[in-house]
Design a protein around this motif. Sequence first.
Motif, PDB file in Angstrom:
ATOM      1  N   TYR A  39       0.836  -1.206   0.000  1.00 42.56           N
ATOM      2  CA  TYR A  39       0.000   0.000   0.000  1.00 42.56           C
ATOM      3  C   TYR A  39       0.868   1.251   0.000  1.00 42.56           C
ATOM      4  O   TYR A  39       0.655   2.185  -0.767  1.00 42.56           O
ATOM      5  CB  TYR A  39      -0.944  -0.010   1.214  1.00 42.56           C
ATOM      6  CG  TYR A  39      -1.855   1.188   1.219  1.00 42.56           C
ATOM      7  CD1 TYR A  39      -2.921   1.278   0.314  1.00 42.56           C
ATOM      8  CD2 TYR A  39      -1.634   2.250   2.094  1.00 42.56           C
ATOM      9  CE1 TYR A  39      -3.729   2.386   0.285  1.00 42.56           C
ATOM     10  CE2 TYR A  39      -2.442   3.381   2.074  1.00 42.56           C
ATOM     11  CZ  TYR A  39      -3.491   3.430   1.171  1.00 42.56           C
ATOM     12  OH  TYR A  39      -4.293   4.524   1.132  1.00 42.56           O
ATOM     13  N   GLU A  40       1.876   1.201   0.862  1.00 39.36           N
ATOM     14  CA  GLU A  40       2.747   2.368   0.939  1.00 39.36           C
ATOM     15  C   GLU A  40       3.547   2.555  -0.348  1.00 39.36           C
ATOM     16  O   GLU A  40       3.784   3.674  -0.810  1.00 39.36           O
ATOM     17  CB  GLU A  40       3.701   2.242   2.122  1.00 39.36           C
ATOM     18  CG  GLU A  40       4.434   3.539   2.376  1.00 39.36           C
ATOM     19  CD  GLU A  40       5.007   3.561   3.795  1.00 39.36           C
ATOM     20  OE1 GLU A  40       5.947   4.325   4.011  1.00 39.36           O
ATOM     21  OE2 GLU A  40       4.505   2.808   4.647  1.00 39.36           O
ATOM     22  N   LEU A  41       3.925   1.406  -0.951  1.00 40.26           N
ATOM     23  CA  LEU A  41       4.766   1.473  -2.143  1.00 40.26           C
ATOM     24  C   LEU A  41       3.992   1.968  -3.359  1.00 40.26           C
ATOM     25  O   LEU A  41       4.428   2.861  -4.067  1.00 40.26           O
ATOM     26  CB  LEU A  41       5.358   0.088  -2.430  1.00 40.26           C
ATOM     27  CG  LEU A  41       6.472   0.041  -3.479  1.00 40.26           C
ATOM     28  CD1 LEU A  41       7.696   0.808  -2.987  1.00 40.26           C
ATOM     29  CD2 LEU A  41       6.842  -1.418  -3.776  1.00 40.26           C
ATOM     30  N   CYS A  42       2.772   1.410  -3.595  1.00 35.71           N
ATOM     31  CA  CYS A  42       2.116   1.752  -4.859  1.00 35.71           C
ATOM     32  C   CYS A  42       0.682   2.253  -4.681  1.00 35.71           C
ATOM     33  O   CYS A  42       0.035   2.631  -5.654  1.00 35.71           O
ATOM     34  CB  CYS A  42       2.124   0.546  -5.806  1.00 35.71           C
ATOM     35  SG  CYS A  42       1.233  -0.858  -5.139  1.00 35.71           S
ATOM     36  N   GLY A  43       0.146   2.220  -3.439  1.00 44.46           N
ATOM     37  CA  GLY A  43      -1.172   2.802  -3.197  1.00 44.46           C
ATOM     38  C   GLY A  43      -2.322   1.812  -3.370  1.00 44.46           C
ATOM     39  O   GLY A  43      -3.485   2.205  -3.243  1.00 44.46           O
ATOM     40  N   PHE A  59       1.623  -1.080 -13.188  1.00 48.57           N
ATOM     41  CA  PHE A  59       2.245   0.078 -12.517  1.00 48.57           C
ATOM     42  C   PHE A  59       3.608   0.399 -13.106  1.00 48.57           C
ATOM     43  O   PHE A  59       4.114   1.490 -12.943  1.00 48.57           O
ATOM     44  CB  PHE A  59       2.487  -0.154 -11.013  1.00 48.57           C
ATOM     45  CG  PHE A  59       1.373  -0.847 -10.292  1.00 48.57           C
ATOM     46  CD1 PHE A  59       0.050  -0.577 -10.629  1.00 48.57           C
ATOM     47  CD2 PHE A  59       1.648  -1.749  -9.265  1.00 48.57           C
ATOM     48  CE1 PHE A  59      -0.969  -1.204  -9.932  1.00 48.57           C
ATOM     49  CE2 PHE A  59       0.637  -2.366  -8.587  1.00 48.57           C
ATOM     50  CZ  PHE A  59      -0.683  -2.113  -8.913  1.00 48.57           C
ATOM     51  N   THR A  60       4.213  -0.622 -13.712  1.00 52.42           N
ATOM     52  CA  THR A  60       5.578  -0.415 -14.196  1.00 52.42           C
ATOM     53  C   THR A  60       5.561   0.630 -15.310  1.00 52.42           C
ATOM     54  O   THR A  60       4.682   0.639 -16.165  1.00 52.42           O
ATOM     55  CB  THR A  60       6.148  -1.740 -14.741  1.00 52.42           C
ATOM     56  OG1 THR A  60       5.990  -2.731 -13.723  1.00 52.42           O
ATOM     57  CG2 THR A  60       7.620  -1.600 -15.084  1.00 52.42           C
ATOM     58  N   HIS A  61       6.523   1.540 -15.221  1.00 54.54           N
ATOM     59  CA  HIS A  61       6.563   2.644 -16.195  1.00 54.54           C
ATOM     60  C   HIS A  61       6.698   2.086 -17.600  1.00 54.54           C
ATOM     61  O   HIS A  61       7.549   1.222 -17.842  1.00 54.54           O
ATOM     62  CB  HIS A  61       7.762   3.563 -15.884  1.00 54.54           C
ATOM     63  CG  HIS A  61       7.647   4.905 -16.529  1.00 54.54           C
ATOM     64  ND1 HIS A  61       7.793   5.079 -17.879  1.00 54.54           N
ATOM     65  CD2 HIS A  61       7.369   6.132 -16.005  1.00 54.54           C
ATOM     66  CE1 HIS A  61       7.631   6.358 -18.165  1.00 54.54           C
ATOM     67  NE2 HIS A  61       7.364   7.036 -17.025  1.00 54.54           N
ATOM     68  N   PRO A  62       5.827   2.499 -18.533  1.00 52.58           N
ATOM     69  CA  PRO A  62       5.850   1.925 -19.883  1.00 52.58           C
ATOM     70  C   PRO A  62       7.224   2.040 -20.552  1.00 52.58           C
ATOM     71  O   PRO A  62       7.599   1.165 -21.342  1.00 52.58           O
ATOM     72  CB  PRO A  62       4.819   2.754 -20.660  1.00 52.58           C
ATOM     73  CG  PRO A  62       4.223   3.729 -19.717  1.00 52.58           C
ATOM     74  CD  PRO A  62       4.788   3.541 -18.352  1.00 52.58           C
ATOM     75  N   ASP A  63       8.012   3.100 -20.206  1.00 52.21           N
ATOM     76  CA  ASP A  63       9.339   3.254 -20.810  1.00 52.21           C
ATOM     77  C   ASP A  63      10.290   2.153 -20.364  1.00 52.21           C
ATOM     78  O   ASP A  63      11.325   1.939 -20.977  1.00 52.21           O
ATOM     79  CB  ASP A  63       9.962   4.599 -20.397  1.00 52.21           C
ATOM     80  CG  ASP A  63       9.298   5.752 -21.111  1.00 52.21           C
ATOM     81  OD1 ASP A  63       8.433   5.485 -21.972  1.00 52.21           O
ATOM     82  OD2 ASP A  63       9.640   6.919 -20.798  1.00 52.21           O
ATOM     83  N   ILE A  89       4.465   3.721 -11.652  1.00 54.51           N
ATOM     84  CA  ILE A  89       3.511   4.833 -11.510  1.00 54.51           C
ATOM     85  C   ILE A  89       2.500   4.412 -10.461  1.00 54.51           C
ATOM     86  O   ILE A  89       1.835   3.385 -10.607  1.00 54.51           O
ATOM     87  CB  ILE A  89       2.800   5.131 -12.841  1.00 54.51           C
ATOM     88  CG1 ILE A  89       3.858   5.556 -13.880  1.00 54.51           C
ATOM     89  CG2 ILE A  89       1.755   6.224 -12.667  1.00 54.51           C
ATOM     90  CD1 ILE A  89       3.335   5.629 -15.281  1.00 54.51           C
ATOM     91  N   THR A  90       2.420   5.150  -9.364  1.00 49.67           N
ATOM     92  CA  THR A  90       1.582   4.763  -8.232  1.00 49.67           C
ATOM     93  C   THR A  90       0.131   5.111  -8.525  1.00 49.67           C
ATOM     94  O   THR A  90      -0.183   5.745  -9.524  1.00 49.67           O
ATOM     95  CB  THR A  90       2.028   5.462  -6.939  1.00 49.67           C
ATOM     96  OG1 THR A  90       1.850   6.864  -7.118  1.00 49.67           O
ATOM     97  CG2 THR A  90       3.499   5.184  -6.648  1.00 49.67           C
ATOM     98  N   ARG A  91      -0.721   4.708  -7.611  1.00 47.24           N
ATOM     99  CA  ARG A  91      -2.159   4.872  -7.820  1.00 47.24           C
ATOM    100  C   ARG A  91      -2.527   6.351  -8.032  1.00 47.24           C
ATOM    101  O   ARG A  91      -3.382   6.676  -8.836  1.00 47.24           O
ATOM    102  CB  ARG A  91      -2.912   4.338  -6.590  1.00 47.24           C
ATOM    103  CG  ARG A  91      -4.404   4.309  -6.796  1.00 47.24           C
ATOM    104  CD  ARG A  91      -5.085   3.621  -5.642  1.00 47.24           C
ATOM    105  NE  ARG A  91      -6.328   2.996  -6.092  1.00 47.24           N
ATOM    106  CZ  ARG A  91      -6.963   2.033  -5.453  1.00 47.24           C
ATOM    107  NH1 ARG A  91      -6.448   1.540  -4.344  1.00 47.24           N
ATOM    108  NH2 ARG A  91      -8.097   1.540  -5.914  1.00 47.24           N
ATOM    109  N   ASP A  92      -1.827   7.215  -7.304  1.00 54.91           N
ATOM    110  CA  ASP A  92      -2.161   8.647  -7.459  1.00 54.91           C
ATOM    111  C   ASP A  92      -1.390   9.299  -8.609  1.00 54.91           C
ATOM    112  O   ASP A  92      -1.337  10.518  -8.733  1.00 54.91           O
ATOM    113  CB  ASP A  92      -1.965   9.409  -6.144  1.00 54.91           C
ATOM    114  CG  ASP A  92      -0.540   9.278  -5.629  1.00 54.91           C
ATOM    115  OD1 ASP A  92       0.328   8.774  -6.394  1.00 54.91           O
ATOM    116  OD2 ASP A  92      -0.267   9.676  -4.477  1.00 54.91           O
ATOM    117  N   GLY A  93      -0.745   8.505  -9.446  1.00 55.78           N
ATOM    118  CA  GLY A  93      -0.128   9.034 -10.670  1.00 55.78           C
ATOM    119  C   GLY A  93       1.315   9.479 -10.512  1.00 55.78           C
ATOM    120  O   GLY A  93       1.939   9.902 -11.473  1.00 55.78           O
TER     121      GLY A  93
END
Lengths: 498, 208
Positions: A39-43, A59-63, A89-93
């Motif tokens: 939760y803390e890591l990615c929301g 969540f992994t950055h598309p790049d 990219i976390t839940r809040d962007g």
Amino acid sequence: MPDGEYDRLETLLKNLPGMAYRCLNLKHWPMDFVSDGCYELCGYHRHEIESQQVLWGDFTHPDMIDEVDRVVRSAADRQGAFEVEYRIITRDGAEKWVWERGRVVDYREDGVAVLEGFITDINNRALAEAASRRAEAYAQAIVDTAIEAVITVDEQGAMESFNQAACDMFGYRPEEIAGQHFRRLVGTRFYSDLDRYFQQNRAPFRGPPRGIELDGCDRDNRYFPVALSIRRIPESEDGKYVILIRDLTEQRRAEKVVREQRDLLAHVDRLNTLGEMAAGMAHEINQPLTAISMYAQSGLQFLQREQPDLEKLGEALAKLSQQAHRAGAVIERMQEMTRPHQSRRESVDPAQLLCGIRELAEVEARLHKFAIQLRMADTLPPVHCDPVQIQQVILNLLRNGMESMRAANCGAGSRIVLEATWGKRKVRIAIVDSGLGIRPEHQSLLYQPFASTKESGMGLGLAISRSIIGAHGGRLEYVNNPGGGATFSFDLDLSGDE
Amino acid sequence: MSDPEPQLVHVVDDDEAVRDAIGMLLDAAGLPHRCYDSADEFFAAYGVEQRGCLVLDVRMPGMSGLELQEKLREVDAALPILFITGHGDVPMAVEAMRRGAFDFLRKPIDEATFVERIREALDRESSDWRYKVDQRELNQRLASLTEREHEVFRRVATGVANKAIAAELGISERTVEVHRAQVMKKLAARTLAQLVRIHLLLELPLPR
């Protein structure tokens, strides 16, 4: 696993600064177990991930996902462990750097690898590293694009790096010069200067750089003027120094052009001044000529008497000759001022300088019935200057002063003072008039060429005077006198001090 | 009348060499002279009894030549002034001449002309001076005439006959003759022609 042991593991996982997981090595890595740290890591909550409503790959950055996939796949093929840093990219962007370490623990019947591992937040560390990399790239870009030669040397002065400008300036390739002492870059006669300078600048120093000017020497032994500065690289424990060298050839050439133009303009101003003084000059020559002619005529008369009066004739001739010299001296003084001359500094007796120019200025003073008062210390030390140009400045200032006194309707016999005092390794020359003073509205125009408040005159005098004094390392200053009039003054260096 | 002062060429020039050279030139020409280095010095030493002429530099520190000319005019000095100048200053020359300068010479001066002009100036001053002396003496004599003698003198000198004078003044012809003899004696005139000349010299107004 016994219950107690499981609880301990649970506690351990909860307190980890990150998230433990188990997943299948399929597209986007579906996870069937994650620890609470997720939760803390990615929301996202555990149940959202474990129920596979969301996949880690989302969540992994598309790049970066392809890179992560490559690393994980290669580990799966080797049945080994992997370690990778990437952004999610976390839940809040928000974007976040993470570090992941995992390994293959099993294979499903269909051959899909089962992975276990740990992912933790390294955002702060990653940012710091990125900043450091950027700073380094920035510094390198500066070094690469600098016009100055940028060279680094070690404690002994052996060169370690040599930027592009240094290559262009000195004609060496970095690899052929590396390890040599940087003395090699200057003319041999500057070695001792340079060594002394290096010694003096070994300590870490934070003030403005103090450089020295000397001749650089390139690969073909051609000399050229350079400015060189050395500074210890901060926080370099093993003692590294950066040397900056600027080629002064262009600057020197530009300075020479400016100097030549100033000299030319000064000459024009002297011609102009003497042109303006022509009436006075004519008078000054006419006086001795009148006397000469009269002495000659008298001599003739004494000679033509029945009893020639030879004694009187001798007297007439002696006086005649004296007056001829007097006229010659006036012309000589004029020629000194008008002869084009290569500006040169020499050791000059200030008394001689002042007396000489006072004589010339008196031509003008007599016309206006003003008196030039010379105030000098009994002995003045010699000064280092271009005597013609300094006399020109004094003449300009005296003439301006008298002009102002005329405008102020100063009566016959009014005085303008030419003063010389000394102290603090300087001789100060001051011209004190009793004219109108400098009006505030004229102050900004004072030194501007062609801006004259006088009816006649080019308005060059003060501009040139200031430029001449500036070239002598001084400043032409003025102040309005409390009792009226203005005082212009400047300092000259004593000779032997240059 | 006391002995007249000798004529002197007064030289005023601030330039020592020019002053000295003028002095030597005047020496050579046998003209007595005195030199002054400023207009102020000359003016301080000046008195009406002084004779001769003035050689004056136009531009000098202190009082200028033109200023001295003005001051001398104020005290009715009769010295002819020869200006010398190193500047070809035409307006100044015109102004000096308008105020009665004797001449205006440019330096360097042609010495022969210079000496000649000085001599002419001295001659002029001489005759002016004599005229003034004559005038003064005549005025003194005229003052010794009685009122009646005055009336008779003016009529005789302007050609009125004794008979007409007698009628006009209401006195006898004989009395007119006595007054006439007295006038001739007092004015030191031996003939009628001399009497007429004296009348002209005195520039007396014609009798009404």
